[in-house]
Enzyme design. Structure first.
Site, PDB file in Angstrom:
ATOM      1  N   THR A  15      -2.166   2.112  -7.936  1.00  0.00           N
ATOM      2  CA  THR A  15      -3.340   2.749  -8.542  1.00  0.00           C
ATOM      3  C   THR A  15      -2.929   3.809  -9.559  1.00  0.00           C
ATOM      4  O   THR A  15      -3.524   3.919 -10.642  1.00  0.00           O
ATOM      5  CB  THR A  15      -4.215   3.378  -7.439  1.00  0.00           C
ATOM      6  OG1 THR A  15      -4.590   2.368  -6.500  1.00  0.00           O
ATOM      7  CG2 THR A  15      -5.468   3.992  -8.036  1.00  0.00           C
ATOM      8  N   GLU A  58       0.160  -6.264   3.491  1.00  0.00           N
ATOM      9  CA  GLU A  58      -0.042  -5.357   4.620  1.00  0.00           C
ATOM     10  C   GLU A  58       0.441  -6.004   5.928  1.00  0.00           C
ATOM     11  O   GLU A  58       0.074  -7.146   6.238  1.00  0.00           O
ATOM     12  CB  GLU A  58      -1.517  -4.975   4.762  1.00  0.00           C
ATOM     13  CG  GLU A  58      -2.009  -4.096   3.637  1.00  0.00           C
ATOM     14  CD  GLU A  58      -3.401  -3.529   3.887  1.00  0.00           C
ATOM     15  OE1 GLU A  58      -3.789  -2.618   3.140  1.00  0.00           O
ATOM     16  OE2 GLU A  58      -4.083  -3.994   4.820  1.00  0.00           O
ATOM     17  N   SER A  93      -5.587   4.872  -0.377  1.00  0.00           N
ATOM     18  CA  SER A  93      -5.382   3.423  -0.421  1.00  0.00           C
ATOM     19  C   SER A  93      -6.622   2.733  -0.975  1.00  0.00           C
ATOM     20  O   SER A  93      -7.746   2.987  -0.532  1.00  0.00           O
ATOM     21  CB  SER A  93      -5.081   2.898   0.985  1.00  0.00           C
ATOM     22  OG  SER A  93      -4.950   1.509   0.975  1.00  0.00           O
ATOM     23  N   SER A  94      -6.427   1.831  -1.961  1.00  0.00           N
ATOM     24  CA  SER A  94      -7.539   1.046  -2.497  1.00  0.00           C
ATOM     25  C   SER A  94      -7.925   0.001  -1.465  1.00  0.00           C
ATOM     26  O   SER A  94      -7.122  -0.856  -1.113  1.00  0.00           O
ATOM     27  CB  SER A  94      -7.135   0.370  -3.811  1.00  0.00           C
ATOM     28  OG  SER A  94      -6.815   1.310  -4.793  1.00  0.00           O
ATOM     29  N   SER A 118       0.831  -1.199   0.000  1.00  0.00           N
ATOM     30  CA  SER A 118       0.000   0.000   0.000  1.00  0.00           C
ATOM     31  C   SER A 118       0.872   1.258   0.000  1.00  0.00           C
ATOM     32  O   SER A 118       1.794   1.387   0.800  1.00  0.00           O
ATOM     33  CB  SER A 118      -0.905  -0.004   1.232  1.00  0.00           C
ATOM     34  OG  SER A 118      -1.709   1.150   1.274  1.00  0.00           O
ATOM     35  N   GLY A 119       0.575   2.188  -0.915  1.00  0.00           N
ATOM     36  CA  GLY A 119       1.329   3.430  -1.002  1.00  0.00           C
ATOM     37  C   GLY A 119       2.476   3.384  -1.977  1.00  0.00           C
ATOM     38  O   GLY A 119       3.204   4.365  -2.140  1.00  0.00           O
ATOM     39  N   GLY A 138      -1.898  -4.368  -1.750  1.00  0.00           N
ATOM     40  CA  GLY A 138      -0.518  -4.758  -1.491  1.00  0.00           C
ATOM     41  C   GLY A 138      -0.409  -5.533  -0.185  1.00  0.00           C
ATOM     42  O   GLY A 138      -1.338  -5.581   0.614  1.00  0.00           O
ATOM     43  N   ASN A 171      -1.136   5.326   3.394  1.00  0.00           N
ATOM     44  CA  ASN A 171      -1.483   5.835   2.063  1.00  0.00           C
ATOM     45  C   ASN A 171      -2.741   6.689   2.171  1.00  0.00           C
ATOM     46  O   ASN A 171      -3.735   6.265   2.747  1.00  0.00           O
ATOM     47  CB  ASN A 171      -1.720   4.643   1.115  1.00  0.00           C
ATOM     48  CG  ASN A 171      -1.891   5.076  -0.324  1.00  0.00           C
ATOM     49  OD1 ASN A 171      -1.862   6.263  -0.626  1.00  0.00           O
ATOM     50  ND2 ASN A 171      -2.065   4.129  -1.211  1.00  0.00           N
TER      51      ASN A 171
END
Length: 1004
Positions: free
Chosen positions: A128, A369, A176-177, A123-124, A367, A173
């Site tokens: 995306t 985590e 974040s998705s 994430s981050g 991602g 993030n």
């Protein structure tokens, strides 16, 4: 001339890019395959750091792209950059996400097969953003027709919509998705994007009702409150401050607003331990927005329907279960609305042309985590990453080795960690963690998160990649809690807290609530909650099983396509530009499998193709193989490469494929093909176009002549018939209009009948509903008399109906209500609520009054009585009293004594506050030797003051004050009452010696 221009253009690009490559190699190589120490992780990180420091965020490992998030704008995504990468061989230009997109597109167009681009990273890391850049590249560079531009725009516009509903700010993030997304972009045979399809995976519904410290809910809630127009927010019952809604600390926005209102529902426990909702204000808003009945919703949130064999039983819920039901409803409404939104986008992207199409898929999924506290969501996300890592292993490492061995090409074995053992630990049927979790969710008896952990220890406790506090050694035991278990993932150790695993895996929505939602009048909600669900008595699959099945389907989709890979890396945890954290990046390099991939690419060949495909593509370069080769494909390829002058170290011939070691060899072949293709295409086009042109011209000329003749005849006949019919109708109505005022005759009969019928039919929808409604449908001239008679009859009927319904008692009460309205409307809180409460003749029966008091006032008729609390004028001590009103005076009575008699002639006025308290002060004239002003608290204050005013028969004696009021204690001495608002009602004497009255101010 054209070939010379093309050669000049290619030469210019090569000269320009060779200079750029030379400059950039000074700060690191642009392809890790070119590293001398390609087995050293330190050399890998050092090369990545050098390029990052020069804002070169992209680096290749063969055809795999490594992307480092710069956390700043670099100006490398312009239209001119897109045009530069369009149609250029993969390694001719510096590494870029556009090169990956262009390579996948060109391979799809040339070989007519499907591709996917797998974008992975934590994430981050910029996954995306990478998918957005790829979509923008296709939108700008792909050929486009005006009719297909809508499909392209919808593909681009779907991203911000899905981000608003599916993304949120996390600790790592800001965007974040919180769901996985796989998007197929469909292309026709010309390479034009004609449609698309989106699949979403595991929207994080629990975020709707709970967020970790420092995180936020989904973007759409804040966007609605911050950007919504005032009228829209008022219609939805919302205010701009997000802190007012617990879940944040007739349309789609209505559903989103209902989720916010759900979070503000408060529950209380009654004497039987059952949950109740004391304030139904939020229930009314939710019912309005979702199109359900408030009473049904209220019952479903506090009761549960249990089905026996032949009957249904409604049982009340406890406080805890009611909170669970509320949160489950919020998650279900939001989750299904998100699914509906994805389906709606898909329906707008669907292409109705069912001819064969090729696709390029974009996978942007969570991602890996690892947080301080990892729950069920992190377990699912990391399981997904394990499966994707397994795909990478199978498609790049194992497939590489197997292919080389099958083709008889010499291969240097590479050891790598096969994470299938971890995937089996999670997903194995009847033995995996998900199966054990499902068993614990559905087994009879009390199942808890602790019992689930104990079952894991029993079933998978001996697995090498599973640990709990009970199973760990002395050192590891200190780092694992009693409610936690640890998995040794391919990326490292992750400790998961089992608290909430069963609840989140079940994700049950009570059937009673589901029935209410299925009856919704909201169009969107009706599509989300189908009535057919109520007929299915089977238990729905758990969240874990659904996610495992959808993940298996995704992998089947990916396995059927040619892959391209983008590995995204986050340089630091603080989102700071130009900061490179070596420890964090080494960790990501490990779990992304980059070193293993580099060893494979360095040991192998850059390009390989089956003999048939290679020969089919490049056969035009050799006279012996063009236009047809009639021998075995392997011999044809050998003849072709000998003619082109391949050196022995540049290639190897396998059993079914040719392997080319260096990219430059392939580029030279492609350049030769491009040059040859222009010559062939020009010749073929000229011949074929002339043939088609002549054939089409003759066919179209003959067809046009025949069509024109028949079509003109048909149009002429049709026009004649239409005109004859129109003439008859128009003539008939013109005659009727001209003679409309004459006696009924054949000329005007049909017209008058039509006018009468039309007026009567319209009148039934415009009749007045009340006596005060003066509206009436305007009649045509010929019906004015009839209209007047009908109007009089209607008014007479409404008046008669209204008069019958009024009784003498109601008339008197209405008169009292009018007096109350004149005194308090718009001046005192609680007046609106009192409108629905009828006044009583008296709140005290004669039997409740002491006989001695009745004897003392026997000469006066009691008009009204009510219990009150009297506060002493000096110490403000509260005492129970009765307020009795007669024709001449008001009496404050204590048991058998009359404590104070207030003659109406001595009454100076009545004061009360503008708040909800029941305090009223009866002021008396000091000259009349009264005891002083009476300070009373009455539960029926509006009623009592109205009765008193009507008996006193004086104007303007009631004073509604704000803040405080003064009252008479004794000559020369006055007291003060202070009015205020607070969280609860209370009356006390403050330190200044004043009487303080605190009341609760409610929203109107």
């Amino acid at each position: 001339m054209e070939s010379k221009k093309e050669d000049v253009r290619r030469k210019h690009i090569r000269l320009h890019m060779e200079g750029a490559l030379t400059a950039r190699d000074k700060v690191g190589v642009q392809d890790f395959v070119l590293l001398d120490a390609y087995t050293s992780e330190s050399a890998f990180v050092d090369n990545l750091r050098k390029r990052f420091n020069e804002n070169l965020i992209y680096t290749y490992i063969g055809t795999l792209l490594v992307s480092v998030n710069p956390y700043q704008e670099l100006g490398i995504y312009t239209v001119s950059q897109m045009e530069l990468y369009q149609g250029v061989n993969f390694f001719e230009l510096p590494p870029h996400v556009y090169a990956i997109a262009d390579n996948a597109y060109r391979m799809m167009c040339s070989e007519l097969n499907n591709h996917f681009i797998l974008i992975s990273g934590e994430s981050g890391a910029g996954k995306t953003e990478a998918s957005k850049k790829i979509l923008q590249y296709f939108a700008v560079t792909c050929p486009m027709t005006q009719s297909l531009q809508i499909a392209r725009d919808r593909l681009l516009l779907s991203n911000p919509v899905l981000e608003a509903f599916g993304n949120a700010r996390t600790l790592r993030n800001d965007n974040s998705s919180r769901f996985g997304k796989y998007m197929d972009i469909q292309f026709d045979f010309q390479g034009i994007p004609v449609g698309g399809h989106i699949i979403s995976y595991l929207i994080e519904k629990s975020r709707v009702v709970y967020q970790n410290q420092g995180e936020r809910n989904f973007h759409i809630f804040y966007q609605l409150l911050a950007g919504g127009e005032e009228e829209r927010l008022a219609f939805l019952g919302l205010e701009r401050d997000p802190q007012l809604y617990k879940y944040l600390s007739q349309n789609l926005f209505g559903i989103i607003a209902s989720v916010l209102h759900l979070g503000n529902i408060g529950f209380e426990e009654d004497d039987q331990g059952c949950a109740t909702i004391p304030d139904t204000h939020e229930i009314k808003w939710i019912a309005k927005l979702l199109g359900v009945h408030p009473a049904d919703l209220l019952e479903a949130l506090t009761h549960r329907k249990i089905e026996a064999k032949t009957e249904e039983v409604i049982c009340p819920l406890t406080l805890e279960l009611s909170v669970y039901a509320r949160d489950a409803m919020a998650k279900a409404v939001y989750g299904r609305t998100f699914t509906w939104l994805v389906n709606k986008i898909n329906s707008s992207l669907v292409n109705k042309d069912f001819t064969r199409k090729t696709v390029i898929g974009l996978l942007d999924i969570y991602g890996f985590e690892v947080f301080d506290k990892n729950g069920f969501e992190q377990f699912c996300i990391n399981y997904c990453n394990e499966k994707l890592q397994q795909l990478l292993i199978e498609r790049t490492l194992k497939a590489e080795q197997a292919e080389y061995e099958m083709e008889g090409i010499e291969w240097e074995p590479i050891k790598y960690f096969n994470n299938k053992i971890i995937c089996d630990l999670v997903e194995e049927r009847h033995k995996g963690i998900i199966s054990i979790l499902d068993e614990e969710c559905i087994r009879p008896g009390p199942a808890t998160d602790l019992s689930f952990l104990e079952k894991l220890e029993e079933k998978v406790g001996k697995h090498a990649h599973f640990e709990t506090r009970k199973l760990a050694g002395p050192k590891g035991r200190k780092r694992i809690g009693w409610m936690e278990f640890r998995l040794l993932h391919y990326a490292g150790e992750v400790t998961y807290c089992t608290k909430g695993f069963l609840e989140k895996n079940n994700d049950l929505l009570y059937r009673h609530l589901k029935e209410v939602l299925c009856k919704s009048k909201n169009v969107i909600l009706r599509e989300c909650f189908l009535r057919a669900e109520l007929e299915n008595r089977r238990r729905p699959p758990t969240v874990g099983t659904q996610f495992k099945n959808s993940l298996s389907s995704l992998l089947e989709i990916l396995i059927s396509k040619e892959p391209s890979y983008i590995r995204c890396i986050k340089p630091n945890d603080r989102k700071e530009p130009s900061k490179f954290d070596d420890f964090l990046i080494r960790h990501q390099i490990k779990y992304l499998g980059l070193m293993e991939h580099l060893r494979v690419r360095r040991a192998g060949f850059a390009y390989r193709r089956k003999y048939e495909h290679f020969l089919q593509r490049y056969k035009s370069l050799c006279p012996d193989t063009w236009p047809h080769w009639h021998g075995p494909p392997a011999e044809g390829v050998e003849r072709l490469i000998n003619y082109m002058g391949y050196k022995p170290e540049e290639y190897k011939l396998g059993k079914t494929k040719i392997f080319i070691r260096f990219p430059r060899t392939l580029f030279a072949t492609e350049d030769a093909l491009e040059f040859c293709k222009h010559q062939l295409v020009a010749r073929i086009q000229a011949t074929y176009k002339s043939c088609l042109g002549r054939r089409e011209y003759v066919k179209k000329r003959q067809a046009a002549i025949k069509l024109e003749a028949h079509w003109r005849g048909a149009l002429a006949r049709k026009a004649i018939q239409r005109r004859k019919w129109a003439v008859r109708i128009i003539r008939k109505f013109i005659k009727g209009f001209i003679s409309r005022n004459k006696p009924l005759c054949p000329d005007n009969e049909e017209f008058i009948v039509f006018v009468r019928k039309n007026y009567i039919l319209n009148l039934r929808y415009h009749l007045p509903k009340t006596v005060l409604d003066k509206s009436w449908l305007r009649p045509p001239g010929i019906l004015e008399n009839a209209s007047d008679l009908l109007r009089k009859m209607c008014v007479r009927n409404l008046v008669q109906k209204y008069c019958r319904g009024i009784t003498a008692e109601r008339k008197a009460m209405m008169q009292q209500k009018v007096v109350t309205s004149e005194i308090f409307r718009g001046r005192k809180d609680g007046y609106t609520e009192s409108l629905n409460q009828p006044f009583a003749n008296s709140r005290i029966n004669e039997g409740d009054i002491n006989p001695k008091v009745l004897q003392l006032i026997s000469h006066e008729k009691i008009q009204y009585g009510v219990p009150v609390i009297k506060y002493d004028r000096k110490g403000f001590k509260a005492r129970q009293r009765q307020l009795i009103l007669t024709q001449k005076a008001a009496y404050v009575v204590e048991l058998a004594k009359i404590k104070q008699k207030i003659e109406y002639s001595a009454l100076k006025g009545v004061s009360t506050s503008n708040l909800r308290d029941g305090i009223l002060v009866i002021h008396v004239s000091p000259e009349d030797k009264q005891k002083g002003d009476a300070v009373l608290q009455c539960g029926h204050m509006f009623e009592a003051v109205t009765k008193l005013v009507m008996l006193v028969k004086k104007e303007n004696i009631v004073n509604v004050v704000q803040g405080s009021l003064q009252f008479f204690i004794s000559p020369g001495k006055e007291g003060t009452i202070v009015f205020d608002t607070g969280p609860e009602e209370q009356i006390y004497k403050n330190k200044n010696g004043q009487l303080t009255v605190v009341s609760v101010r409610r929203k109107s």
